[in-house]
Design an enzyme around this catalytic site. Sequence first.
Site, PDB file in Angstrom:
ATOM      1  N   TRP A 200      24.374  54.054  82.142  1.00 19.15           N
ATOM      2  CA  TRP A 200      24.050  55.454  82.407  1.00 19.15           C
ATOM      3  C   TRP A 200      22.629  55.762  81.935  1.00 19.15           C
ATOM      4  CZ3 TRP A 200      22.791  59.382  78.931  1.00 19.15           C
ATOM      5  CH2 TRP A 200      22.674  60.664  79.504  1.00 19.15           C
ATOM      6  N   ARG A 444      35.130  61.845  79.269  1.00 24.32           N
ATOM      7  CA  ARG A 444      34.623  63.214  79.424  1.00 24.32           C
ATOM      8  C   ARG A 444      35.795  64.208  79.572  1.00 24.32           C
ATOM      9  NH1 ARG A 444      30.997  66.295  83.931  1.00 24.32           N
ATOM     10  NH2 ARG A 444      29.428  67.140  82.547  1.00 24.32           N
ATOM     11  N   LYS A 477      27.330  68.016  96.790  1.00 28.40           N
ATOM     12  CA  LYS A 477      27.079  66.952  95.817  1.00 28.40           C
ATOM     13  C   LYS A 477      28.441  66.477  95.337  1.00 28.40           C
ATOM     14  CE  LYS A 477      24.851  66.206  91.311  1.00 28.40           C
ATOM     15  NZ  LYS A 477      24.076  66.887  90.271  1.00 28.40           N
ATOM     16  N   ASP A 479      30.426  64.286  92.971  1.00 26.45           N
ATOM     17  CA  ASP A 479      30.220  63.622  91.687  1.00 26.45           C
ATOM     18  C   ASP A 479      31.449  62.786  91.311  1.00 26.45           C
ATOM     19  OD1 ASP A 479      29.020  62.995  89.282  1.00 26.45           O
ATOM     20  OD2 ASP A 479      28.720  65.071  88.651  1.00 26.45           O
ATOM     21  N   MET A 480      31.313  61.926  90.323  1.00 27.49           N
ATOM     22  CA  MET A 480      32.421  61.076  89.848  1.00 27.49           C
ATOM     23  C   MET A 480      32.022  60.597  88.460  1.00 27.49           C
ATOM     24  SD  MET A 480      33.775  57.865  89.472  1.00 27.49           S
ATOM     25  CE  MET A 480      35.212  56.952  89.832  1.00 27.49           C
ATOM     26  N   CYS A 527      27.099  60.955  93.885  1.00 34.26           N
ATOM     27  CA  CYS A 527      26.639  61.002  92.495  1.00 34.26           C
ATOM     28  C   CYS A 527      27.771  60.453  91.647  1.00 34.26           C
ATOM     29  CB  CYS A 527      26.355  62.463  92.124  1.00 34.26           C
ATOM     30  SG  CYS A 527      26.008  62.743  90.380  1.00 34.26           S
ATOM     31  N   ASP A 549      20.928  60.446  86.111  1.00 37.54           N
ATOM     32  CA  ASP A 549      20.849  61.670  85.315  1.00 37.54           C
ATOM     33  C   ASP A 549      19.562  61.698  84.508  1.00 37.54           C
ATOM     34  OD1 ASP A 549      23.076  63.010  86.063  1.00 37.54           O
ATOM     35  OD2 ASP A 549      24.326  62.390  84.380  1.00 37.54           O
TER      36      ASP A 549
HETATM   37  C1  DGJ Z   1      26.914  64.378  86.261  1.00 34.64           C
HETATM   38  C2  DGJ Z   1      25.815  64.523  87.260  1.00 34.64           C
HETATM   39  O1  DGJ Z   1      25.052  63.377  87.326  1.00 34.64           O
HETATM   40  C3  DGJ Z   1      24.962  65.738  86.908  1.00 34.64           C
HETATM   41  O2  DGJ Z   1      23.888  65.828  87.782  1.00 34.64           O
HETATM   42  C4  DGJ Z   1      25.823  66.960  86.938  1.00 34.64           C
HETATM   43  O3  DGJ Z   1      26.267  67.191  88.253  1.00 34.64           O
HETATM   44  C5  DGJ Z   1      26.988  66.787  85.992  1.00 34.64           C
HETATM   45  N1  DGJ Z   1      27.711  65.577  86.227  1.00 34.64           N
HETATM   46  C6  DGJ Z   1      27.928  67.962  86.106  1.00 34.64           C
HETATM   47  O4  DGJ Z   1      29.045  67.789  85.354  1.00 34.64           O
END
Ligand code: DGJ
Length: 741
Positions: A200, A444, A477, A479-480, A527, A549
Amino acid sequence: MTIFVNEETREFHLQTCNSSYIFTVMENGQLGHLYYGKKIMHKESFQHLLPKGNRPNTAYVKEGDMNFSLDQTKQEYPVYGTTDYREPALHIEQADGSRITDFRYRSYRITSGKPKLQGLPATYAEEGDQVETLAVTLYDKHLDTELTLLYSVFEICDAVARSAKLSNHGKQNLNVARIMSANVDLFDSDYEMIQLSGAWARERHLKSRSLESGIQSISSTRGTSSGHQNPFLALKRPMTTEFTGEVYGFSLIYSGNFLAQVEVDYLDISRISIGIHPFDFNWMLEPTEEFQSPEAVMVYSAEGLNGMSQRFHQLYQTRLARGKWRDRVRPVLTNNWEGTYFNFNEDKIVEMARQSRELGVELFVLDDGWFGKRDDDTTSLGDWNPDYNKLPDGIKGVADKVTSLGMDFGLWFEPEMVSKASRLYEEHPDWILQVPGRNRSHGRNQYVLDFSREEVVDTLYDRMYKILSTANVSYVKWDMNRYMTEIGSQAWPPERQKEVVHRYILGVYRLYERLTSDFPDILFESCASGGCRFDPGMLFYAPQAWTSDDTDAVERLRIQYGTSFVYPLSSMGAHVSAVPNHQVGRWTSLKMRAETAYFGAFGYELDVTSMTADEKKEMKAQIDFYKKYRDLFQFGTFYRLKSPFEKDGNRTTWMVVSKDQTQAIAGDYHVLDRPNQGFTRLCFTGLDEEALYEIEGYEGSYYGDELMGVGLLLDHERFRERGIDEPAGDFHSRLFILNKQ
Ligand code: DGJ
């Protein structure tokens, strides 16, 4: 013609513009590999490329014959259990306990174009493309099972896309423990293996090592392709540079657990194999069923690493990414995540959007925190209903207010996850990946929904559909944010538990497929905590991905440089964020942050309402500049010139050149300034040798050959302009804009 067949010698020769790939049916009916590399002329036989001979201490196929051993042979798609002692591409456990298979050549078929792979992302051909597909069918009599190897030859990209399919016509269940997408046995092992590794906030850093005897591999067992290793490896000759020399690239169009490995055997043959990770995988193939492997792509370049990357870029940008946004310039966006995190309301969002719009931003993205009671990361995932405390008129209301400003509205989702504090979890506690009686680890504060179950995917589809069909949303977007643990599904019997991760990925693809078909105008950006699932599988559905990120300009040099090994600039979300940077605490200029982010799908990730008037003025100029050149930035030919992974990594240089070579922009970045240095030259590339170019801010004009051969003397300029070696300062960047006269 891209595929030649020598009927008599039973050879197949796949030819792209610059490469040849040749294999044959061997005397035992299995396939032997003959050659992969620089293009060679076709002729009636290549049998001499299949070495035979009597070597001590091995095993031979036929009684009385001491010449034919698979141990000494380069194979096309090796199976387990006879005379090959290396790791196979296929491993099937059978009802009687045997793992031996014997797939013999049966037939072949050549078709123009490229078939779809059921339920899986894959490259495709469009009408008029020079693409042909060879399907070779092999058959194991004992199992009454067919193995079909697919090879699609993309002539112009020097790429061959491959996959394997098993069809069980027999009467027994087959336990498929390993089915690799591609296997290539190369003649020797004089290579360096390149991989994109990290974690990360430092994804896809370049690593390389010389091949050694034995197995070297990269893999993921995290349930996604991951930010730790990317499903890619390249083998380059030791002397190969960014511009010269041979390199083979192997990339897997898949988003789950993968293995990419090279096994160097005692004869120095290098066996490359890439596919679903066999670890913790087994697929029970019942009679009449088929199993299709994901697709792997192989490219060959004799023009160094840039040559390899450009081939991947061309293929992935134009024949993997799909839909309306594939060829369209992407909007400049503002995303509120780093600007507000969870702390916002509608007024704040609309004000951020309004001020962004004034600067020229075209899309406002509302990130995490808009649903359920989500004021932090402990709650509400799965409940995709607006939080009316923050957004009194719901998503439709805020979307209408933002779009009435003359810009588009985008929304964040994390469809694959659930919080324990959610209605969804209360109603369906069995819908998470878990093993009864075992601890359920969280990441998380969240749990992974069991996407191997159809009803879970359908429920998420309904919830997302409801929002996307009622509010004016132009961008999603997706996300995961956590890797899988305690992988188990209550929907599948014990003997199918090792199928769960693959079934999960198929479920993700199914949801993506439904939503992208229902909403063809929406731009999807994938993402996973930034760039932790940046892979070709995702690109098939979402033409761009949030690269990392980590938005620090210096860190981004390495991340974007590494990512560019496989992925085109149009696929890399790249935003300017506030300083001090939220990931590393570093202060860099707004100029350098933008000049790094221009080389991607550009945007801002900050609270624009807290910027000073001067900063806003600069941002407006940046947006104008990017819009002027974004076609070039997103769709030009990208070259890496100087690597942040070299020596002390103090300098990075890269550039994009328009397809017609009339325009180019180079970015040159210094991390730390150093006094009284030697001269630095910037040698451009990709230009028209005989054309005259002007460089913005420079007097006179220069022929392309001079700019590429001699280059610009950068420090000389510094002296000439100011008469003194003034310090440029740390974290310094500069753009060079070239226009053909
Ligand atoms: C991880 C993403 O990479 C961020 O840009 C953002 O969307 C956060 N999650 C939100 O929880």
